[in-house]
Design a protein around this motif. Structure first.
Motif, mmCIF file in Angstrom:
data_model
loop_
_atom_site.group_PDB
_atom_site.id
_atom_site.type_symbol
_atom_site.label_atom_id
_atom_site.label_comp_id
_atom_site.label_asym_id
_atom_site.label_seq_id
_atom_site.Cartn_x
_atom_site.Cartn_y
_atom_site.Cartn_z
ATOM 1 N N VAL A 160 0.860 -1.183 0.000
ATOM 2 C CA VAL A 160 0.000 0.000 0.000
ATOM 3 C C VAL A 160 0.902 1.241 0.000
ATOM 4 O O VAL A 160 1.662 1.466 0.943
ATOM 5 C CB VAL A 160 -0.932 0.032 1.230
ATOM 6 C CG1 VAL A 160 -1.853 1.244 1.162
ATOM 7 C CG2 VAL A 160 -1.729 -1.261 1.318
ATOM 8 N N PRO A 161 0.837 2.067 -1.031
ATOM 9 C CA PRO A 161 1.778 3.192 -1.172
ATOM 10 C C PRO A 161 1.412 4.413 -0.338
ATOM 11 O O PRO A 161 1.203 5.517 -0.865
ATOM 12 C CB PRO A 161 1.709 3.498 -2.679
ATOM 13 C CG PRO A 161 0.309 3.148 -3.061
ATOM 14 C CD PRO A 161 -0.063 1.959 -2.206
ATOM 15 N N VAL A 162 1.352 4.255 0.981
ATOM 16 C CA VAL A 162 1.091 5.410 1.845
ATOM 17 C C VAL A 162 2.356 6.253 1.944
ATOM 18 O O VAL A 162 3.470 5.768 1.731
ATOM 19 C CB VAL A 162 0.638 4.962 3.254
ATOM 20 C CG1 VAL A 162 -0.684 4.228 3.204
ATOM 21 C CG2 VAL A 162 1.701 4.095 3.907
ATOM 22 N N THR A 163 2.195 7.523 2.270
ATOM 23 C CA THR A 163 3.342 8.428 2.382
ATOM 24 C C THR A 163 3.979 8.308 3.759
ATOM 25 O O THR A 163 3.333 7.906 4.729
ATOM 26 C CB THR A 163 2.895 9.882 2.150
ATOM 27 O OG1 THR A 163 1.845 10.202 3.070
ATOM 28 C CG2 THR A 163 2.379 10.057 0.727
ATOM 29 N N THR A 164 5.237 8.661 3.838
ATOM 30 C CA THR A 164 5.949 8.577 5.117
ATOM 31 C C THR A 164 5.484 9.642 6.101
ATOM 32 O O THR A 164 5.695 9.506 7.304
ATOM 33 C CB THR A 164 7.471 8.708 4.904
ATOM 34 O OG1 THR A 164 7.736 9.911 4.184
ATOM 35 C CG2 THR A 164 7.994 7.511 4.117
ATOM 36 N N ARG A 165 4.890 10.706 5.601
ATOM 37 C CA ARG A 165 4.317 11.727 6.465
ATOM 38 C C ARG A 165 2.809 11.758 6.265
ATOM 39 O O ARG A 165 2.302 11.496 5.169
ATOM 40 C CB ARG A 165 4.931 13.107 6.183
ATOM 41 C CG ARG A 165 6.429 13.173 6.468
ATOM 42 C CD ARG A 165 6.909 14.612 6.559
ATOM 43 N NE ARG A 165 6.354 15.292 7.725
ATOM 44 C CZ ARG A 165 6.888 15.227 8.948
ATOM 45 N NH1 ARG A 165 7.980 14.525 9.166
ATOM 46 N NH2 ARG A 165 6.327 15.891 9.953
ATOM 47 N N TRP A 166 2.100 12.091 7.315
ATOM 48 C CA TRP A 166 0.630 12.094 7.290
ATOM 49 C C TRP A 166 0.094 13.107 6.292
ATOM 50 O O TRP A 166 0.596 14.222 6.173
ATOM 51 C CB TRP A 166 0.095 12.419 8.680
ATOM 52 C CG TRP A 166 -1.399 12.565 8.729
ATOM 53 C CD1 TRP A 166 -2.108 13.715 8.793
ATOM 54 C CD2 TRP A 166 -2.350 11.505 8.695
ATOM 55 N NE1 TRP A 166 -3.449 13.453 8.805
ATOM 56 C CE2 TRP A 166 -3.632 12.093 8.744
ATOM 57 C CE3 TRP A 166 -2.254 10.114 8.630
ATOM 58 C CZ2 TRP A 166 -4.796 11.348 8.738
ATOM 59 C CZ3 TRP A 166 -3.415 9.363 8.625
ATOM 60 C CH2 TRP A 166 -4.672 9.984 8.676
ATOM 61 N N ARG A 167 -0.912 12.684 5.554
ATOM 62 C CA ARG A 167 -1.578 13.569 4.606
ATOM 63 C C ARG A 167 -3.058 13.679 4.987
ATOM 64 O O ARG A 167 -3.691 12.670 5.310
ATOM 65 C CB ARG A 167 -1.462 13.028 3.179
ATOM 66 C CG ARG A 167 -0.044 13.017 2.629
ATOM 67 C CD ARG A 167 0.423 14.439 2.316
ATOM 68 N NE ARG A 167 1.761 14.450 1.732
ATOM 69 C CZ ARG A 167 2.882 14.552 2.428
ATOM 70 N NH1 ARG A 167 2.830 14.640 3.751
ATOM 71 N NH2 ARG A 167 4.052 14.563 1.824
ATOM 72 N N PRO A 168 -3.612 14.899 4.959
ATOM 73 C CA PRO A 168 -5.024 15.082 5.325
ATOM 74 C C PRO A 168 -5.974 14.230 4.496
ATOM 75 O O PRO A 168 -7.066 13.890 4.955
ATOM 76 C CB PRO A 168 -5.255 16.584 5.069
ATOM 77 C CG PRO A 168 -3.915 17.205 5.217
ATOM 78 C CD PRO A 168 -2.948 16.190 4.696
ATOM 79 N N ARG A 169 -5.567 13.844 3.270
ATOM 80 C CA ARG A 169 -6.447 13.046 2.428
ATOM 81 C C ARG A 169 -6.777 11.695 3.063
ATOM 82 O O ARG A 169 -7.800 11.091 2.762
ATOM 83 C CB ARG A 169 -5.814 12.810 1.052
ATOM 84 C CG ARG A 169 -4.507 12.030 1.092
ATOM 85 C CD ARG A 169 -3.900 11.843 -0.287
ATOM 86 N NE ARG A 169 -4.667 10.938 -1.109
ATOM 87 C CZ ARG A 169 -4.174 10.325 -2.181
ATOM 88 N NH1 ARG A 169 -2.926 10.552 -2.558
ATOM 89 N NH2 ARG A 169 -4.912 9.516 -2.884
ATOM 90 N N PHE A 170 -5.891 11.215 3.998
ATOM 91 C CA PHE A 170 -6.150 9.942 4.658
ATOM 92 C C PHE A 170 -7.326 10.025 5.626
ATOM 93 O O PHE A 170 -7.829 9.007 6.100
ATOM 94 C CB PHE A 170 -4.905 9.438 5.392
ATOM 95 C CG PHE A 170 -3.744 9.147 4.483
ATOM 96 C CD1 PHE A 170 -3.955 8.792 3.158
ATOM 97 C CD2 PHE A 170 -2.445 9.236 4.939
ATOM 98 C CE1 PHE A 170 -2.889 8.517 2.307
ATOM 99 C CE2 PHE A 170 -1.373 8.965 4.105
ATOM 100 C CZ PHE A 170 -1.589 8.608 2.784
ATOM 101 N N ASN A 171 -7.716 11.270 5.955
ATOM 102 C CA ASN A 171 -8.895 11.442 6.814
ATOM 103 C C ASN A 171 -10.191 11.161 6.061
ATOM 104 O O ASN A 171 -11.239 10.951 6.668
ATOM 105 C CB ASN A 171 -8.948 12.871 7.380
ATOM 106 C CG ASN A 171 -8.059 13.022 8.604
ATOM 107 O OD1 ASN A 171 -8.016 12.131 9.448
ATOM 108 N ND2 ASN A 171 -7.353 14.134 8.688
ATOM 109 N N LEU A 172 -10.117 11.206 4.732
ATOM 110 C CA LEU A 172 -11.305 10.924 3.921
ATOM 111 C C LEU A 172 -11.650 9.439 4.037
ATOM 112 O O LEU A 172 -10.751 8.587 4.093
ATOM 113 C CB LEU A 172 -11.047 11.289 2.459
ATOM 114 C CG LEU A 172 -10.741 12.765 2.174
ATOM 115 C CD1 LEU A 172 -10.358 12.958 0.708
ATOM 116 C CD2 LEU A 172 -11.942 13.630 2.528
#
Length: 268
Positions: free
Chosen positions: A115-127
């Motif tokens: 799963v290509p998640v980013t190493t830093r948190w992105r607000p889009r993950f709140n969706l």
């Protein structure tokens, strides 16, 4: 003697007719099963089944996050997650559920490297719904004093190429054909999908796909094969004891039946 012969011939005739009727019953069953297989399109009910499976996965993640939150009070998050890592890897493989842990916005733990998640948190993950380059996911997020637990439920993969490992399609628990499309906006003719909280996620477009009722297909093939075997056995039984004149009559009947049944089978 004549009486005995007549009785034997009559018994043979009854057996032949019985086999013939049974063959026709198998044929009718095969046709109905085949028709059901052909007409097997997706419906509103299939969308609701999809939601039911999705909500079960969401509840599993929430239950796990609640347990982790309690364990984090007693031990460091990384130690807890490392102990559970083998279970989480199996969860990702079998159910398409991946677990991630962000500490102060930085990724510290992931159960699935695909799963290509980013190493830093992105607000889009709140969706509640996220689409990456390789797949679509429904997300479940729990805030923990500045840290975050993130659960991602695989919905459908769409790799730019396929091989024995990378296969496009819905996660197998959802039981949907690859031809079912995911639409990000509600449109006429599509089925909206909501998460357990009732938030809109996406819509399923069934217009270019057809559900394959494999059970009906197998049953239809079995029934038609049984029809052929029984039909052959019935005519052999009848012709074996028929008179010369009667044989010509039965051969004519056989020809008409075979032609008629061939027409019916080709039609359906």
């Amino acid at each position: 003697m004549e009486k005995e012969k007549h009785k034997r011939l009559t018994g043979t005739s009854y057996r032949g007719m019985g086999l013939l009727l049974l063959a026709l019953l198998f044929l009718l069953t095969g046709i109905l099963a085949g028709k059901r297989y052909q007409d097997g399109g997706y419906t509103h009910r299939d969308a609701r089944k999809f939601e039911k499976v999705l909500h079960r996965k969401e509840r599993l993640i929430k239950k796990e996050f609640q347990e982790l939150q309690q364990l984090f009070v007693q031990d460091s998050p990384m130690d807890v997650l490392d102990r559970k890592s083998s279970n989480y890897q199996e969860l990702a493989t079998r159910q398409g559920i991946s677990i991630f842990f962000y500490e102060r916005g930085v990724l510290k733990y992931w159960s699935d490297h695909s799963v290509p998640v980013t190493t830093r948190w992105r607000p889009r993950f709140n969706l509640p719904f996220t689409s990456f380059r390789n797949a679509d996911y429904v997300t479940v997020v729990r805030q923990l004093d500045g840290n975050m637990l993130v659960g991602m439920i695989e919905i459908k993969t769409h790799f730019p190429f396929q091989n024995k490992v990378l296969i496009n399609g819905f996660q197998h628990d959802f039981k949907l054909d690859e031809g079912v499309a995911i639409e990000f906006l509600e449109a006429e003719g599509t089925e909206p999908i909501y998460n357990e909280e009732g938030a809109y996620l996406f819509s399923l477009d069934f217009s270019e796909s057809r559900q394959e009722h494999k059970g009906f297909k197998a049953f239809a093939v079995f029934s038609l094969a049984g029809f052929i075997v029984l039909l052959f056995a019935a005519f052999c039984e009848i012709l074996k004891r028929a008179s010369r004149k009667g044989r010509f009559v039965w051969i004519g009947i056989i020809t008409l039946v075979v032609l008629g049944m061939s027409f019916v089978v080709l039609k359906y």
